[in-house]
Design a protein around this motif. Sequence first.
Motif, PDB file in Angstrom:
ATOM      1  N   GLY A 270      76.171  43.135  29.496  1.00 41.05           N
ATOM      2  CA  GLY A 270      76.601  43.799  28.263  1.00 41.05           C
ATOM      3  C   GLY A 270      75.445  44.224  27.387  1.00 41.05           C
ATOM      4  O   GLY A 270      74.274  44.231  27.806  1.00 41.05           O
ATOM      5  N   MET A 271      75.797  44.553  26.160  1.00 41.25           N
ATOM      6  CA  MET A 271      74.810  45.120  25.247  1.00 41.25           C
ATOM      7  C   MET A 271      73.899  44.056  24.637  1.00 41.25           C
ATOM      8  O   MET A 271      72.951  44.385  23.939  1.00 41.25           O
ATOM      9  CB  MET A 271      75.511  45.933  24.173  1.00 41.25           C
ATOM     10  N   GLY A 272      74.192  42.788  24.954  1.00 41.19           N
ATOM     11  CA  GLY A 272      73.249  41.739  24.585  1.00 41.19           C
ATOM     12  C   GLY A 272      71.880  42.009  25.192  1.00 41.19           C
ATOM     13  O   GLY A 272      70.855  41.565  24.675  1.00 41.19           O
ATOM     14  N   LEU A 273      71.866  42.729  26.300  1.00 43.59           N
ATOM     15  CA  LEU A 273      70.595  43.075  26.941  1.00 43.59           C
ATOM     16  C   LEU A 273      70.019  44.368  26.394  1.00 43.59           C
ATOM     17  O   LEU A 273      68.841  44.460  26.090  1.00 43.59           O
ATOM     18  CB  LEU A 273      70.808  43.212  28.458  1.00 43.59           C
ATOM     19  N   THR A 274      70.873  45.391  26.267  1.00 41.23           N
ATOM     20  CA  THR A 274      70.344  46.719  25.958  1.00 41.23           C
ATOM     21  C   THR A 274      69.959  46.893  24.503  1.00 41.23           C
ATOM     22  O   THR A 274      69.151  47.747  24.176  1.00 41.23           O
ATOM     23  CB  THR A 274      71.377  47.806  26.305  1.00 41.23           C
TER      24      THR A 274
END
Lengths: 453, 117, 553
Positions: A270-274
């Motif tokens: 998810g966007m926790g990475l991006t």
Amino acid sequence: MSTVAPPPQESSDSTEVPELKVVTDATCTFCGCVCDDMELTVQDNKITKAKNACVLGKAWFLNHHIEDRPDATIEGQPASYEQAIERAADILSNAIYPITYGLSDTTCEAQRVAVAISDWIGGCVDTTTSVCHGPSGIAFQEVGEVTCTLGEIKNRADYIVFWGGNPAESHPRHFTRYSLMPKGQFLPNGRKDRTAVLVDVRKTKSARAADIFLQVKPRSDFELAWAMRAIAKGVEIDPSIEEQTGISLERLTEVVEGMKAAKFGVILFGMGLTMTRGKHLNSEAILSLARDLNKYTRWTAKPMRGHGNVTGADNVVTWQTGFPFGVHLGRGYPRFNPGEWTSSDLLARGEADAALIIASDPMSNFSQPARDHLEKIDSVVLDPKLSETAKTATVAFTTSTYGINTTGTVYRMDDVPIPLRPAFDSPYRSDYEILKAIEKRIREKQLNGNLSS
Amino acid sequence: MAETFILIPGRTSKQGVTLNEGKYTDGYLEEINTLQISPEDMSRLQFENGDNIRMWNDFGEVVVPCKTSKGDELPPGILFISYGDKSSRLMAGETHGTGMPDSKGMDVQIEKVSAPA
Amino acid sequence: MPQLLIKGGTVYDPKNNIDGEVRDIWIQDGRIIDAPSDVSTKADKTIDATGYVIMPGGVDMHCHIAGPKVNTARKMMPDDKRLAPMVHRTMHTRSGTTGAVPSTWATGYLYSGLGYTTAFDAAVPPLAARHTHEELEDTPIIDKGFYVMMGNNHYIMKQLKEKDPEKVKACVAWLINSAKGYGAKLVNPGGVEAWKSGQRNVDTLDETVDGFDIKPRDIIQGVARAVDELGMPHPVHLHCNNLGLPGNHDTTFETMKALEGYRGHLTHIQFHSYGGDPDDQLTFKSEVPRLAQYVNENKNLTVDVGQVMFDKTTSMTGDGPLGYFLHKVLGRKWFSGDTEMEAGCGIVPIEYRNKSMIHTLQWAIGLEWYLMVDDPWRIGMSTDHPNGGSFMAYPEIIALLMDRGRRQEVLDKAPDGVAERCSLADLSREYTLYEIAIITRASPARILGLQNKGHLGTGADADVTIYSRDDDIQRMFELPRYVVNRGEIVVDDGEVRSNAEGKLLHVAPDFDLDMIPDIQDWFEDHYTIQFRNYPVDQNYLSNPEQVPTTVPS
């Protein structure tokens, strides 16, 4: 001139006594799961029941109401549709550096016209991808991606890693319909046949659904994934990895061994990475980890996409221009450079001089300098609901809602295209119709100008 | 004296639900505007639910009410707020060549400005 | 309706046995018409083609131009496009990017500029048919269609195991109808499912596919039979097992034999004609003579080549395990995409170098195929675009086929070992313009069963290419003077003048509708979309033409 086939409208006769109507196999476009098994009960202009919908889907359908707003406004004042089209075409034709942005919450049919407009006027076209999984798109261009459709996860995945996301809240049916819970072709016992891991900085609701929770320290996802690649390859890792990431080497080794022993694995990220420092490098680490594991068994990875047709936006922009987002058409041909021609940057640097914004609200979620600039320039905004962006628009159109009022195509997070079966007509026009009218007017101006010169 | 925390904005299902009711409903505004702080930090800093907290960094500043996060959802040192208007005011315009601003994991400072009205 | 007259050109129309004769061609309503009986009739527009070479519009029967795999390759390869020529927006046409995988608008303009008027995408998973239609709609000017992948379809494999050919046939027809596709495609039958399940691949026609208890041979024969019985205009379109592996000629030979009694089209046959030891690249050699002889002797078979040209390109395939193989060999970035219940996909960038013995031999093997198949009506020109090279290389291939000396120049500079590992140096055959007209338009149209394409007889689609004679054959074919599509002049002296939408060619074989509930039960057990949302509705197609099937009596 080629034309995009207009989405067929289901006809309705307003003089008839409203009847109870049931629309089956309807599609919820609220999130990237794009569940197409909705059974909608419709009475008048209201959906009274949304069978199979999750909490978000129910809110999406049951709260849907037609707002009493003008078809269009110019500088905040109600205007006729024709006046608004004329003004929109003027703004976009006369701009030197116009940007088109949004597009993740509309049909592919509308997206195709929006890219056409950007091409004819020589502007930039960018989508909300640039501020969600754009970095994953950049990572994809670096290392590729080993992936699959959601049905492969349902039917085969005996090891599932959720990373940097909280599907229990953001994609509520993902667990039950596609990934964690369902019985699959090769997994007759469903959940019991699967191992699930959650990697996140917060112990979210999703942690309860996982067998193993790895609470990673903020901003150390890259280090964790890179260490896992090393462990998988048998490279020795220093135990200090625990201080860096919050996860002990022993624990990490155990997880990696489990991943290697799986028959078919998937990392859903998810966007926790991006959105965190590292961005595309974080995604690259995840894509590389999944790719590497194919040396031992089958592994795949997939970004959890947010909006209902953000995946369609990537596809449409790519097939028409060759690049997925952040595309500059000002030189008469497409060029791609994230950071240069992505909307947040173009606005924050004060470069764009006009904006066409479709189904998105950058005035609520862009950085302050980007908002300050957007507020200053002329903008054309299409949205079914009033938003901060619509409020500041020079020309604002009230639109019908895709999937509820208009048909068309959307792409699920795994690139599977799905048709829409609308529940009832809206008094407002669709994004497609409005964009098509703007395109037509812009082309008339261009071609007439050409003839007279 | 303000201290530095790491802010993790994210989506919540309540945000998604209330969004569909409208962006100007009380439910949506409450959901996106409330800062969650771990129980340990709440008691250490002597914050009460509903206290107005000033949160800032080099790029912006917001004032939002706080509440104690549920159970062990947040470790000490980490703050949570719904991703949206407030969190985005703390993002830089700079994207380091990616198109994506630092939108999660930002360093922020907080201090209490007032008790609930 | 206005008439167009192409007057006095030297016509090469092999289907009508016209070999370089001066003829007039009359066009109305998008079709070739008889010359008016009243000789004083004046056309509304006349192209004076005196001295020009006239051929039917080119037909590309195997390329990758639309759909999920193609678009994923576009997304993955910004590096390929940045240095490639750009397609500039004009007052009437859209902009685009080129490189190995051009954007949709560019694809239509580039094909048209080359005198090609029809092209078929070779590998579409039915689950993504809707996506493919959307892209094809944005691919201007040319007429187009696609083949539907079914060589690893679970339902078909299950019914083959049950030995129920009627259900196989129903499923083939149902898939074609659902996707609105043109042909039935098998890609590494059984091998892609093996990749998806962790079995990795199948090495022979008789290796069992895990979980399904059937063999590639069963799939090949079962689907070939179904396609024939359904009377589909194009035979089963087969990408054989073991593509690209040294020693794969035995598999290819077995496949050809397995097709005895059925029609079969073996695609990109170049990639399947290798001798040697799979574990030792240095033993690599051509086995074209053996395979071409078999094709020459067995009229049920046709081939297209999949010519390799020396350039950077992007390999893209429905053959998942092949993608992994290429990634391992080349170490480049890699995409793999498994589609539930039906298909796979692999994408890896590749550069074919004339300094590589292997690559040069692949180039020579392709040419051997063109030169060793006696009957040009049973071979079609292809690069398997973009796998062996871009379709933009067709003029260069034509030049190589028409000029033995040009082939020898390449061989003279070839790395050691190439000459003795193939027979190219001994092949003195040189194609004539008439034969070129066969393998680039007439034979692909015939193999596809397109009655109205690939010729200039009365009633044919008015797709005409007008070339300026030139001693430089490559230049002649690179720059047609005019290109006419459906009666409209779409290219004039290198300038694309049209943005019209071409036709979508599809077939709709009849089948027993009572078979659908069984398919539906299977579908609902395993897919993650609704059964009703799977087929592409007829009204979704914006400019369709349904090509008839002919059920054999």
